[in-house]
Write a protein that holds these residues in place. Structure first.
Motif, PDB file in Angstrom:
ATOM      1  N   ILE A  24      39.728  15.292  17.629  1.00 30.81           N
ATOM      2  CA  ILE A  24      40.626  15.908  18.597  1.00 30.81           C
ATOM      3  C   ILE A  24      41.803  16.509  17.855  1.00 30.81           C
ATOM      4  N   PHE A  29      46.565  17.705  21.489  1.00 31.09           N
ATOM      5  CA  PHE A  29      46.653  16.449  22.224  1.00 31.09           C
ATOM      6  C   PHE A  29      48.102  16.114  22.571  1.00 31.09           C
ATOM      7  N   SER A  32      49.352  18.353  25.321  1.00 32.40           N
ATOM      8  CA  SER A  32      48.832  17.932  26.623  1.00 32.40           C
ATOM      9  C   SER A  32      49.610  16.732  27.169  1.00 32.40           C
ATOM     10  N   CYS A  72      45.653  11.757  31.260  1.00 33.49           N
ATOM     11  CA  CYS A  72      45.488  12.795  30.239  1.00 33.49           C
ATOM     12  C   CYS A  72      44.827  12.223  28.987  1.00 33.49           C
ATOM     13  N   LEU A  73      45.262  11.034  28.563  1.00 37.08           N
ATOM     14  CA  LEU A  73      44.679  10.373  27.395  1.00 37.08           C
ATOM     15  C   LEU A  73      43.193  10.110  27.588  1.00 37.08           C
ATOM     16  N   SER A  76      41.155  13.363  27.605  1.00 37.56           N
ATOM     17  CA  SER A  76      41.108  13.964  26.265  1.00 37.56           C
ATOM     18  C   SER A  76      40.047  13.310  25.400  1.00 37.56           C
ATOM     19  N   GLY A 121      44.621  17.010  30.312  1.00 38.28           N
ATOM     20  CA  GLY A 121      43.669  16.402  29.387  1.00 38.28           C
ATOM     21  C   GLY A 121      42.529  17.340  29.029  1.00 38.28           C
ATOM     22  N   ASN A 123      42.995  20.450  28.591  1.00 43.36           N
ATOM     23  CA  ASN A 123      43.672  21.574  27.923  1.00 43.36           C
ATOM     24  C   ASN A 123      43.884  22.780  28.832  1.00 43.36           C
TER      25      ASN A 123
END
Length: 240
Positions: A24, A29, A32, A72-73, A76, A121, A123
């Motif tokens: 990633i 990241f 985001s 979001c984490l 991702s 997450g 993008n």
């Protein structure tokens, strides 16, 4: 030819299901996560300003930022792997969230934060930002329109209650109704109670406007001397 196809299918299955390492972009990241935090902060401010919830707004809205960032984490990480996505579904089916949602409005804002976390997450920064601003604007317009309507129309009749206690036998409830009818859009009798020296009547009432309500209060101040007790009740604010 057949060997090539089989090899291609094997590689595809490995990419989809095997727990291969996921690379990633660190800068993407972090962008985001920051975007999710900023947008959820705006959602928090919008909730505190526009919400009419009876719960503690500050306490409840404190979960907005971590909820969006955590979503979001998760997105991702799992967006690159079907295996991780399926694992997430299984994990969520085991974990049972028992937080009590008292009002539908709270659920809407929580889903709003989750949506922001999913978009950032994935993008989709521009879409997440534009959607958040548009939705906040709509919520603000809706809240402003509702507050203006409440100030103009005071309240719905089902929220306002007029209670009349008459201890003077020379006065009738018809006399009281005539006094108040000119200040109200309607005055509906809901219950009556009679004793030897007391008659009690309860009405649902809708006042015409703020001036009419104030005039009604001034007139009511003179009635106790005539053997009449007047009480007003409301589930929400009659006057701001």
């Amino acid at each position: 030819m057949e060997n090539t196809v089989n090899k291609f299918d094997t590689q595809l299955i490995e990419k989809l299901f095997l727990n291969s390492s996921v690379e990633i972009s660190l800068s993407s990241f972090i962008t985001s996560l920051i975007t999710a935090a900023v947008l959820s902060y705006l959602i928090k401010k919008s909730y505190i300003f526009n919400s009419q919830s009876l719960s503690n707004k500050d306490y409840f809205s404190d979960v907005f930022i971590p909820l969006s960032v955590i979503t979001c984490l998760v997105i991702s990480v799992v967006k690159f792997s079907l295996a991780l996505s399926l694992g997430l579904v299984g994990a969520l089916s085991i974990v049972r969230f028992r937080a009590a949602i008292k009002e539908p409005e709270e659920l809407v804002y929580l889903f709003f934060c989750v949506g922001v976390g999913i978009a950032t997450g994935a993008n989709q920064i521009i879409i997440a930002t534009a959607s958040t601003l548009v939705i906040i604007f709509i919520l603000y317009i809706q809240s402003a329109f509702k507050r203006t309507k409440e100030k103009e129309n005071i309240n719905l009749g089902s929220n306002n209650i007029l209670k009349v206690n008459i201890t003077n036998k020379r006065l009738s409830i018809e006399d009281i109704i005539k006094r108040y009818e000119k200040f109200t859009n309607y005055l509906n009798l809901k219950s009556s109670f009679f004793e030897k020296n007391l008659s009690q009547h309860i009405f649902w009432v809708e006042f015409k406007n703020k001036k009419a309500y104030i005039a009604c209060l001034k007139m009511s101040e003179t009635l106790p001397d005539k053997g009449v007790e007047i009480s007003f009740y409301s589930n929400s604010k009659i006057i701001e």
